[in-house]
Design a protein around this motif. Structure first.
Motif, mmCIF file in Angstrom:
data_model
loop_
_atom_site.group_PDB
_atom_site.id
_atom_site.type_symbol
_atom_site.label_atom_id
_atom_site.label_comp_id
_atom_site.label_asym_id
_atom_site.label_seq_id
_atom_site.Cartn_x
_atom_site.Cartn_y
_atom_site.Cartn_z
ATOM 1 N N ASP A 1 37.199 44.901 39.876
ATOM 2 C CA ASP A 1 36.801 46.207 40.417
ATOM 3 C C ASP A 1 37.736 47.311 39.926
ATOM 4 O O ASP A 1 37.303 48.420 39.629
ATOM 5 N N LYS A 2 39.034 47.013 39.832
ATOM 6 C CA LYS A 2 40.001 48.014 39.387
ATOM 7 C C LYS A 2 40.012 48.179 37.861
ATOM 8 O O LYS A 2 40.532 49.163 37.356
ATOM 9 N N LEU A 3 39.450 47.222 37.159
ATOM 10 C CA LEU A 3 39.425 47.284 35.688
ATOM 11 C C LEU A 3 38.143 47.900 35.143
ATOM 12 O O LEU A 3 38.016 48.117 33.937
ATOM 13 N N ARG A 4 37.211 48.192 36.007
ATOM 14 C CA ARG A 4 35.899 48.693 35.572
ATOM 15 C C ARG A 4 36.001 49.899 34.645
ATOM 16 O O ARG A 4 35.306 49.978 33.645
ATOM 17 N N HIS A 5 36.893 50.858 34.967
ATOM 18 C CA HIS A 5 36.980 52.059 34.130
ATOM 19 C C HIS A 5 37.522 51.774 32.727
ATOM 20 O O HIS A 5 37.304 52.543 31.809
ATOM 21 N N TRP A 6 38.227 50.651 32.532
ATOM 22 C CA TRP A 6 38.726 50.300 31.200
ATOM 23 C C TRP A 6 37.590 49.778 30.317
ATOM 24 O O TRP A 6 37.731 49.744 29.100
ATOM 25 N N GLN B 1 39.521 39.945 26.325
ATOM 26 C CA GLN B 1 38.842 38.728 25.900
ATOM 27 C C GLN B 1 37.402 39.115 25.615
ATOM 28 O O GLN B 1 36.756 39.781 26.439
ATOM 29 N N ARG B 2 36.921 38.747 24.440
ATOM 30 C CA ARG B 2 35.568 39.092 23.988
ATOM 31 C C ARG B 2 35.307 40.595 24.097
ATOM 32 O O ARG B 2 34.233 41.023 24.502
ATOM 33 N N GLY B 3 36.325 41.397 23.775
ATOM 34 C CA GLY B 3 36.183 42.837 23.759
ATOM 35 C C GLY B 3 36.227 43.523 25.111
ATOM 36 O O GLY B 3 36.097 44.739 25.182
ATOM 37 N N GLN B 4 36.444 42.791 26.173
ATOM 38 C CA GLN B 4 36.504 43.359 27.522
ATOM 39 C C GLN B 4 37.917 43.246 28.077
ATOM 40 O O GLN B 4 38.572 42.202 27.930
ATOM 41 N N VAL B 5 38.395 44.307 28.735
ATOM 42 C CA VAL B 5 39.719 44.269 29.358
ATOM 43 C C VAL B 5 39.643 43.341 30.572
ATOM 44 O O VAL B 5 38.830 43.540 31.465
ATOM 45 N N VAL B 6 40.493 42.312 30.572
ATOM 46 C CA VAL B 6 40.537 41.369 31.690
ATOM 47 C C VAL B 6 41.808 41.536 32.510
ATOM 48 O O VAL B 6 41.927 40.968 33.594
ATOM 49 N N ALA B 7 42.767 42.312 31.974
ATOM 50 C CA ALA B 7 44.011 42.553 32.705
ATOM 51 C C ALA B 7 44.742 43.742 32.100
ATOM 52 O O ALA B 7 44.586 44.051 30.922
ATOM 53 N N THR B 8 45.528 44.393 32.938
ATOM 54 C CA THR B 8 46.487 45.393 32.459
ATOM 55 C C THR B 8 47.868 44.886 32.846
ATOM 56 O O THR B 8 48.009 44.088 33.786
ATOM 57 N N LEU B 9 48.873 45.354 32.140
ATOM 58 C CA LEU B 9 50.235 44.908 32.419
ATOM 59 C C LEU B 9 51.194 46.077 32.221
ATOM 60 O O LEU B 9 51.152 46.764 31.198
#
Length: 105
Positions: A98-103, A71-79
């Motif tokens: 916290d776990k998505l920071r590296h994305w 959303q808006r160019g930022q990863v908000v979830a992985t699946l």
């Protein structure tokens, strides 16, 4: 994976239902910032995964295909998903910032 990405990207719960096994489940890891929960059943999982149109990308996660939801160019979830006989039986979503920071580097 392309049909799943399209259904999530379009926010299409009807298309999502066709990809899910009747007893499918979704586990969401939200950490402290987002509610963690487990959903069971085709309808509940379809509604959760297709809750809002999003930008979706097919990526490699731990050597297997997966999705990032942006959303808006930022990863908000992985699946990531488990498939049996061409239907998704289980899905795991990480929404913990916290776990998505590296994305989002």
């Amino acid at each position: 994976m392309q049909n799943l990405a399209a259904a999530i990207g379009d926010g299409d719960a009807t298309a999502m239902r066709m990809l899910l096994a009747p007893a499918s489940r979704l586990v969401i890891d939200g950490g402290a910032a987002v509610e963690s929960r487990e959903l069971r059943g085709r309808d509940a999982v379809a509604i959760a995964l297709a809750s809002a149109p999003s930008e979706v990308a097919i990526v490699s996660m731990n050597g297997a295909p997966g999705l990032t939801i942006l959303q808006r160019g930022q990863v908000v979830a992985t699946l990531s998903v488990s498939v049996h006989r061409r239907l998704i039986t289980a899905a795991w979503s990480v929404r913990n910032p916290d776990k998505l920071r590296h994305w989002n580097r």
